[in-house]
Write an enzyme that holds these catalytic residues in place. Structure first.
Site, short mmCIF file in Angstrom:
data_model
loop_
_atom_site.label_atom_id
_atom_site.label_comp_id
_atom_site.label_asym_id
_atom_site.label_seq_id
_atom_site.Cartn_x
_atom_site.Cartn_y
_atom_site.Cartn_z
N TYR A 155 0.96 -1.11 -0.22
CA TYR A 155 0.44 0.15 0.37
C TYR A 155 0.72 1.07 -0.18
O TYR A 155 1.62 1.52 0.69
CB TYR A 155 -0.95 0.28 1.20
CG TYR A 155 -1.47 -1.13 1.12
CD1 TYR A 155 -2.36 -1.94 0.08
CD2 TYR A 155 -2.17 -1.84 2.77
CE1 TYR A 155 -2.79 -3.14 0.56
CE2 TYR A 155 -3.21 -2.42 2.84
CZ TYR A 155 -3.83 -3.57 1.73
OH TYR A 155 -3.84 -4.14 1.81
N SER A 186 -12.87 -4.40 2.53
CA SER A 186 -14.19 -4.07 1.62
C SER A 186 -15.67 -4.61 1.24
O SER A 186 -16.34 -5.53 1.31
CB SER A 186 -13.69 -4.54 0.29
OG SER A 186 -12.83 -3.83 0.16
N ARG A 192 -16.42 -1.11 -1.12
CA ARG A 192 -15.73 -0.50 -1.76
C ARG A 192 -16.73 0.93 -1.31
O ARG A 192 -16.27 2.03 -2.67
CB ARG A 192 -14.92 -0.84 -3.11
CG ARG A 192 -13.91 -1.51 -3.43
CD ARG A 192 -13.48 -2.15 -4.55
NE ARG A 192 -11.86 -2.74 -4.83
CZ ARG A 192 -12.61 -4.29 -4.44
NH1 ARG A 192 -14.05 -4.65 -3.84
NH2 ARG A 192 -11.51 -4.63 -4.08
N GLY A 193 -17.46 1.30 -0.98
CA GLY A 193 -17.84 2.08 -0.32
C GLY A 193 -19.17 2.39 -1.14
O GLY A 193 -20.38 2.71 -0.65
N PHE A 194 -19.16 1.42 -1.66
CA PHE A 194 -20.82 1.42 -2.96
C PHE A 194 -21.72 0.64 -2.16
O PHE A 194 -22.73 2.01 -2.73
CB PHE A 194 -20.24 0.36 -4.27
CG PHE A 194 -21.51 0.18 -5.32
CD1 PHE A 194 -21.57 0.88 -6.18
CD2 PHE A 194 -22.73 -0.69 -5.52
CE1 PHE A 194 -23.14 1.47 -7.13
CE2 PHE A 194 -23.80 -0.40 -5.78
CZ PHE A 194 -23.88 0.48 -7.33
#
Length: 328
Positions: free
Chosen positions: A57, A203, A207-209
């Site tokens: 990362y 996730s 991923r926030g969706f």
């Protein structure tokens, strides 16, 4: 102030929800180090103990960032990091699990984190060219040397998990798990539970969706990885929004946000499940932690399941190149 319960990953006690730190350095556009450090420290203040990172990362930046954030507070933290991607960002993917690389990667992570041991050390992706017995054998040597306390795997297949666990106890398997990614439920999760291995979903909010905050990719930065992921592509995105619309309805009935409902669903997968939602902002950190206190009835869980059946999700979670390294 909420009290976060404790769960166990093998023999490792952690907060029932951890903090995924990847997005503070990688994947979702530009970030602010000061803001990220403040969020990490606030997470510790609220009782989060598990912080998750990887040497990949930000090509090491994320580990350095966490090292700064936990300085002076090491005893409050369960530090989890990963190795396996030998390439830097932007270079062709190179997965390594050979013994020499395992030792090299661990020493480099310890330096960047500024600590003398890693609490949970994962193989980020399985090296298809190196027997898992060699990789886990080298990881076990790190435990014997006091550099690592517990071992983990990430995105490994069921048979690989069995073989690894036969070499040295595996405390946790980290894989994507959410309402729209349920691949591990059929084979991998049952094997982990048979062997007493904890599950760490990354996730967990898609991923926030699944929070409902994204209805297109237009507001995302050009470097945001979601722009390249099939589920966010034209055609798929519109179909997947129907899932979020239903989650919003169910969340409103419950008096919580769609994100809290989706995250609570993951928390309810079992007492051996410790999701690690990621955020750079304290506002969303607090919202995510609120999911720990959400109680869902059998009927509510069934309604959430019905809102996001596996066959309704449009698009794969990664492109073909990335999927090639999953489930090995």
């Amino acid at each position: 102030m909420m009290e976060i319960p404790t769960r166990h990953l093998g023999g490792l006690a952690v907060s029932a929800q951890g903090l995924g730190c990847m997005g503070m350095s990688h994947g979702y556009g530009a970030s602010d180090d000061d803001q990220s450090i403040a969020t990490i420290r606030h997470a510790l203040d609220l009782g989060v103990t598990l912080l998750d990172t990887a040497d990949f990362y930000g090509s090491g930046h994320n580990e350095e960032l966490i090292g700064k954030a936990v300085a002076g507070r090491r005893d409050e933290v369960v530090l989890a990091t990963k190795f396996g991607f030998a390439n830097r960002l932007g270079e062709p993917v190179e997965i390594r699990g050979d013994a020499a690389y395992v030792r090299q990667a661990c020493d480099a992570s310890l330096r960047r984190l500024g600590v003398d041991h890693i609490d949970l050390y994962y193989q980020h992706r399985v090296d298809p060219d190196v027997p898992i017995e060699e990789t886990v054998g080298a990881m076990a040597e790190l435990v014997a040397a006091g550099k690592v306390r517990h071992l983990g795997l990430s995105e490994a297949g069921a048979e690989t998990v069995r073989r690894a666990h036969a070499v040295h106890p595996i405390a946790a398997l980290q894989s994507e798990w959410s309402l729209w990614t349920r691949d591990l439920e059929e084979e991998v999760a049952p094997v982990c539970r048979e062997l007493g291995i904890g599950l760490v979903p990354f996730s967990p909010l898609g991923r926030g969706f699944l929070t409902g905050r994204y209805t297109s990719v237009e507001g995302l930065s050009e470097s945001d990885v979601r722009r390249t992921q099939p589920r966010f592509a034209d055609g798929n995105l519109e179909q997947n929004l129907a899932i979020v619309e239903k989650l919003n309805e169910l969340a409103a009935e419950k008096g919580v946000t769609a994100g809290q409902l989706a995250l609570a669903w993951v928390q309810h997968r079992g007492d051996d499940v410790v999701p690690i939602p990621g955020t750079r902002r304290q506002k969303y950190l607090v919202e995510n932690l609120g999911a720990v206190e959400v109680r869902l009835s059998v009927e509510e869980l069934a309604a959430i399941d019905a809102a996001a059946p596996a066959g309704r999700v449009a698009g794969t979670r990664y492109d073909a190149g990335s999927l090639a390294f999953v489930g090995k």
